[in-house]
Structures are given as C-alpha cells and as structure tokens.
Design a protein around this motif. Structure first.
Motif, PDB file in Angstrom:
ATOM      1  N   ARG A 153       0.795  -1.229   0.000  1.00 39.61           N
ATOM      2  CA  ARG A 153       0.000   0.000   0.000  1.00 39.61           C
ATOM      3  C   ARG A 153       0.829   1.282   0.000  1.00 39.61           C
ATOM      4  N   PRO A 154       1.895   1.392   0.789  1.00 42.47           N
ATOM      5  CA  PRO A 154       2.656   2.651   0.792  1.00 42.47           C
ATOM      6  C   PRO A 154       3.257   3.014  -0.566  1.00 42.47           C
ATOM      7  N   PHE A 155       3.401   2.026  -1.430  1.00 38.75           N
ATOM      8  CA  PHE A 155       4.052   2.271  -2.720  1.00 38.75           C
ATOM      9  C   PHE A 155       3.055   2.449  -3.866  1.00 38.75           C
ATOM     10  N   LEU A 156       1.767   2.347  -3.561  1.00 37.81           N
ATOM     11  CA  LEU A 156       0.751   2.453  -4.603  1.00 37.81           C
ATOM     12  C   LEU A 156       0.507   3.908  -4.985  1.00 37.81           C
ATOM     13  N   PRO A 157       0.117   4.159  -6.246  1.00 37.45           N
ATOM     14  CA  PRO A 157      -0.302   5.512  -6.624  1.00 37.45           C
ATOM     15  C   PRO A 157      -1.493   5.956  -5.775  1.00 37.45           C
ATOM     16  N   ARG A 158      -1.641   7.261  -5.570  1.00 46.81           N
ATOM     17  CA  ARG A 158      -2.653   7.787  -4.655  1.00 46.81           C
ATOM     18  C   ARG A 158      -4.051   7.277  -4.978  1.00 46.81           C
ATOM     19  N   LYS A 159      -4.447   7.295  -6.243  1.00 45.99           N
ATOM     20  CA  LYS A 159      -5.808   6.886  -6.599  1.00 45.99           C
ATOM     21  C   LYS A 159      -6.060   5.421  -6.255  1.00 45.99           C
ATOM     22  N   LEU A 160      -5.048   4.590  -6.448  1.00 44.14           N
ATOM     23  CA  LEU A 160      -5.210   3.171  -6.119  1.00 44.14           C
ATOM     24  C   LEU A 160      -5.132   2.961  -4.613  1.00 44.14           C
ATOM     25  N   ARG A 161      -4.264   3.712  -3.947  1.00 47.28           N
ATOM     26  CA  ARG A 161      -4.136   3.599  -2.492  1.00 47.28           C
ATOM     27  C   ARG A 161      -5.447   3.971  -1.793  1.00 47.28           C
ATOM     28  N   ASP A 162      -6.180   4.915  -2.394  1.00 49.00           N
ATOM     29  CA  ASP A 162      -7.475   5.308  -1.835  1.00 49.00           C
ATOM     30  C   ASP A 162      -8.459   4.143  -1.790  1.00 49.00           C
ATOM     31  N   LYS A 163      -8.282   3.178  -2.676  1.00 50.02           N
ATOM     32  CA  LYS A 163      -9.205   2.039  -2.746  1.00 50.02           C
ATOM     33  C   LYS A 163      -8.763   0.871  -1.871  1.00 50.02           C
ATOM     34  N   VAL A 164      -7.613   1.015  -1.217  1.00 50.55           N
ATOM     35  CA  VAL A 164      -7.058  -0.084  -0.417  1.00 50.55           C
ATOM     36  C   VAL A 164      -6.910   0.383   1.028  1.00 50.55           C
ATOM     37  N   PRO A 165      -7.878   0.102   1.884  1.00 48.41           N
ATOM     38  CA  PRO A 165      -7.746   0.484   3.298  1.00 48.41           C
ATOM     39  C   PRO A 165      -6.572  -0.219   3.961  1.00 48.41           C
ATOM     40  N   ALA A 166      -5.972   0.430   4.942  1.00 46.45           N
ATOM     41  CA  ALA A 166      -4.893  -0.201   5.693  1.00 46.45           C
ATOM     42  C   ALA A 166      -5.411  -1.468   6.368  1.00 46.45           C
ATOM     43  N   ARG A 167      -4.538  -2.443   6.509  1.00 46.38           N
ATOM     44  CA  ARG A 167      -4.940  -3.721   7.087  1.00 46.38           C
ATOM     45  C   ARG A 167      -5.297  -3.555   8.558  1.00 46.38           C
ATOM     46  N   GLN A 168      -6.398  -4.149   8.977  1.00 46.60           N
ATOM     47  CA  GLN A 168      -6.837  -4.051  10.362  1.00 46.60           C
ATOM     48  C   GLN A 168      -6.172  -5.106  11.236  1.00 46.60           C
ATOM     49  N   ARG A 169      -5.941  -4.742  12.504  1.00 43.48           N
ATOM     50  CA  ARG A 169      -5.550  -5.737  13.484  1.00 43.48           C
ATOM     51  C   ARG A 169      -6.816  -6.460  13.924  1.00 43.48           C
ATOM     52  N   LEU A 170      -6.880  -7.750  13.637  1.00 40.94           N
ATOM     53  CA  LEU A 170      -8.142  -8.466  13.761  1.00 40.94           C
ATOM     54  C   LEU A 170      -8.582  -8.672  15.203  1.00 40.94           C
ATOM     55  N   LEU A 171      -9.875  -8.466  15.419  1.00 44.94           N
ATOM     56  CA  LEU A 171     -10.516  -8.867  16.664  1.00 44.94           C
ATOM     57  C   LEU A 171     -10.648 -10.385  16.679  1.00 44.94           C
ATOM     58  N   GLU A 172     -10.964 -10.936  17.838  1.00 43.35           N
ATOM     59  CA  GLU A 172     -11.202 -12.376  17.937  1.00 43.35           C
ATOM     60  C   GLU A 172     -12.692 -12.662  17.779  1.00 43.35           C
ATOM     61  N   TRP A 173     -12.980 -13.687  16.994  1.00 40.66           N
ATOM     62  CA  TRP A 173     -14.361 -14.122  16.877  1.00 40.66           C
ATOM     63  C   TRP A 173     -14.836 -14.657  18.231  1.00 40.66           C
ATOM     64  N   PRO A 174     -16.092 -14.485  18.564  1.00 46.30           N
ATOM     65  CA  PRO A 174     -16.611 -15.075  19.818  1.00 46.30           C
ATOM     66  C   PRO A 174     -16.549 -16.590  19.765  1.00 46.30           C
ATOM     67  N   GLU A 175     -16.502 -17.197  20.925  1.00 45.61           N
ATOM     68  CA  GLU A 175     -16.358 -18.651  21.008  1.00 45.61           C
ATOM     69  C   GLU A 175     -17.463 -19.381  20.260  1.00 45.61           C
ATOM     70  N   ALA A 176     -18.660 -18.827  20.266  1.00 50.23           N
ATOM     71  CA  ALA A 176     -19.785 -19.488  19.582  1.00 50.23           C
ATOM     72  C   ALA A 176     -19.561 -19.595  18.082  1.00 50.23           C
ATOM     73  N   ASN A 177     -18.655 -18.764  17.519  1.00 54.33           N
ATOM     74  CA  ASN A 177     -18.380 -18.786  16.089  1.00 54.33           C
ATOM     75  C   ASN A 177     -17.070 -19.503  15.768  1.00 54.33           C
ATOM     76  N   ALA A 178     -16.412 -20.067  16.778  1.00 59.72           N
ATOM     77  CA  ALA A 178     -15.134 -20.745  16.548  1.00 59.72           C
ATOM     78  C   ALA A 178     -15.353 -22.001  15.711  1.00 59.72           C
TER      79      ALA A 178
END
Length: 415
Positions: free
Chosen positions: A140-165
């Motif tokens: 992402r840091p190396f992408l052209p601005r217009k393309l970077r706008d379409k690529v959100p930064a990667r999220q640090r994932l939450l944990e799924w609840p145990e019922a969905n494991a």
C-alpha cells in the motif's frame, strides 16, 4: 404524468411498473433540491426530474442516445429524491428499468465495457478479490494515490466469539444469520467480527453460511441484471435450510447490501420457483441497528466508556433513503453515552455509491471532499458510518479515524 408505452415494453412487468411510477410524478421539482449531481452540475437532465423525463421518452419509444446513457450513468442512485418526493415516486426502481433498456440499446465504448465487466466479475468474487486486497495492503505505501485510496490499511483483527469458533456447536439458543459480504471480509473484516461479538454479548449466535456470497447489488447497478438475480437465488438457496430451522433474522451490517436484500421479493416476483422464498428472505432481513435498537438497556449495562465520547455520523444513502432507517443509530449510540453529531448535509451522498467512485471519479471525489469537510467541521474524535464503501471512501479523504458504528459499540463493550 400521462404515458403511452411503446410496444416493446407494453404489457410487461417492467412496463407496468414504469407506467405506474411515471404516473405518480407531477414534475414538482422538489427532488432537485436534494439531488447531489444536480447541485454539482446544475443540469436539469442530471437531476431526478430530468432523468425521469428521459426514461419516459425511452419507454414511449423515443430513440435512446449516448447522452441519455451518460445522464443515467451520472446518477448515484442515492434515492434522496425518494425521501423528498411528496408523491411517493419510486425513482430507484424506475432508474433500474431505464438502465436495463439503455444497456440493451446503446453500445458502450470498448474501454467502458471491459471495465464494467471486470468490476462485475472481480468485486463479487471473494476468491479473486481477497488475495488481491491482501497484496494491495502489503504494498500500500508504494501504490499511486488513486489506487491507495481504494485499499484500506490492514486491520488488526478482533477475535471471533467462542460461539463462532471452528468446530463449535454454539452455546446460544438464539441464532441469526449474518451476511459476510463479498468485499467487506477482505477490506474491513472487523465489521463482521464486531457484529458477532456484540450479538454474542446479548446471547445471540451469528451463523455465517459459506455458500452465501454477494448480495447482487454490484452486478445489478452495473446493468448485469440476470447475473444479479442469480446472486439472489444462490443466497436464498444457501440460507433456506437455516430459515427452515428457525433463525430469527438475517442480519446485515452493510447498508448497501441490506437495501438490495430487502428488494429480493420485488426482484424475483416473477420467478415462480423463488417468489415465495424471496418474500420470506425479505421479511427476515434486518440492518444490524434494527436488531440492536431493542437491546439498548442491556447494551448500556454492558458498556464502559473507552475514550471515544464524540462522533460524527454519516448515514449512508442506502440506510436513510434506501431502507428508510433514520435516527436509530443516533438513538442507540446516545443510549451508550456517545454524543452523535450530524452534519447539515447528512441527507446527501458521500460519492461512494458502489462502483460510482471508480466509474465517475471526478464527481465522486468532489462529493467526498464536501462531505469530509462538513464532518470534520463537527470536530469529532471519530467518524462513523454504516456501509463498507462509504467508510473506505471517506477515510481516503481525512486523517480523522473512520469506522463502522458497530465497531464502536464493540469497543465500548470489550475495550
């Protein structure tokens, strides 16, 4: 408005619907005051009243030109005009009928055809989109601005609840289906996880059916109606065993998807194999705020203040105009101790509108910049919305954090 349908559409479902909608329009012009493209361009044909007249001409047999196609392409289908209209004109449905006829009548330039075909094949396919998004986020840091706008930064994932494991039989007796979506799990996966965690805190298990995919909105709005209907049928088939098993609702946290799924009954009304099932799916479809607004007391008891106390809310067009849900997110967040501020132009589109920001970038980014300016003027700690496309589009134009309001609720509950 008087109409005289041409032979090609007379006595067809689309013709009957177009005729009924057109006859409701009295050309009062109230809609032009709330049309984003009319406000930007000042052209009558780039407002609802003008586009309605263009569609009237085409269903009456007048020649359809590239100019007609252009004016319909510029429409965001935000449906703000429907909220404004005193006569109850269902402009969104009329626009889809008009677009279908234009696509069948006016050949597009080769470049446009290829781009539209690519988007209709690539975005709804998680097997294609997900690895491409991961690659885009890695560089992402190396992408052209217009393309970077379409690529959100990667999220640090939450944990799924145990019922969905994986392998879990589930511990809650209450169950609701959750639409994962096509682009959302790769772009902003925490929206789905946060939804499951909040519902889990209320004793509700979310069930994600892996065979369900894109709701059909992307293909529908790009003019691939038959493929969009196949998307709807696939989802109905995937969900039907769960419906027969008694799930309480189909929860949707992307308002664009919700607006489309709530149209399944209409879209498949002429399909004898699916019409009744589509009615049932539409009846079960709920935006996540429609589910949670009945749990304000329970959520308030679970919530803890976690630093965010003032937000600006951008209600997506598909929530406030498409689904006619207004005030519920503000009410819910308020009950949890959050001050919610709405900009003066909260009724206007941010310019995302599905693939609109790709197909009509100049208009889309002008609308985005106006919206961001009005949101930032409220001096919020955070901007929240209710649709993945709006969130990504707004975040590309501001340093203020932008997220889904359900992520904020999850943060209040879990920290």
């Amino acid at each position: 408005m008087q109409t005289h349908l041409a032979d090609f559409i007379r006595n067809t479902p689309d013709g009957e619907e177009a005729d009924a909608i057109l006859r409701k329009c009295v050309h009062c012009g109230f809609c032009t005051a709330t049309c984003p493209t009319y406000q930007l361009l000042g052209d009558e044909l780039d407002g609802p009243r003008g586009r309605i007249y263009l569609i009237k001409q085409m269903v009456e047999g007048a020649p359809v030109t590239r100019s007609t196609q252009l004016h319909l392409d510029r429409c965001l289908t935000c449906r703000s005009c429907e909220t404004t209209c005193p006569s109850g004109v269902q402009y969104g449905r009329l626009a889809e009928i008009g677009r279908q006829h234009v696509e069948a009548t006016v050949p597009r330039p080769t470049g446009q055809r290829l781009v539209r075909r690519f988007l209709a094949s690539f975005l709804p396919s998680s097997t294609l989109f997900a690895p491409a998004m991961r690659l885009g986020q890695a560089v992402r840091p190396f992408l052209p601005r217009k393309l970077r706008d379409k690529v959100p930064a990667r999220q640090r994932l939450l944990e799924w609840p145990e019922a969905n494991a994986a392998g879990s039989a589930g511990t809650h007796t209450r169950k609701m289906l959750l639409l994962a979506g096509c682009v959302q799990p790769a772009m902003l996966p925490n929206i789905n996880i946060a939804t499951a965690r909040v519902l889990d805190a209320l004793g509700i298990e979310t069930v994600i059916e892996p065979e369900a995919g894109c709701c059909g909105a992307i293909r529908l709005h790009l003019g691939y109606r038959d493929e969009a209907l196949d998307d709807a049928r696939r989802n109905i088939d995937a969900w039907w065993p769960h419906v027969e098993a008694g799930v309480e609702a189909i929860v949707i946290n992307a308002s664009g998807c919700g607006a489309t799924i709530k149209e399944y009954a209409h879209l498949l009304r002429g399909d004898p194999a699916y019409a009744d099932k589509a009615q049932r799916i539409t009846a079960l479809a709920r935006d996540v705020v429609e589910v949670l607004c009945g749990f304000e007391t329970e959520l308030a008891a679970l919530a803890r203040r976690r630093g965010v106390h003032t937000v600006a809310f951008h209600p997506p067009c598909t929530l406030q105009h498409g689904q006619q849900i207004r005030g519920k997110v503000e009410q819910l967040l308020g009950a949890l101790g959050i001050e919610v501020r709405l900009p003066a132009d909260s009724h206007l589109c941010c310019g995302s509108a599905g693939t609109y920001s790709i197909m009509q970038p100049a208009l889309a980014y002008t609308l985005r910049d106006r919206k961001v300016e009005s949101l930032n003027a409220l001096e919020p700690q955070m901007i929240v919305s209710a649709n993945v496309g709006c969130i990504a589009h707004l975040q590309s134009g501001t340093a203020t954090p932008v997220g889904h309001w359900i992520e904020l609720v999850e943060h209040l509950l879990y920290g």
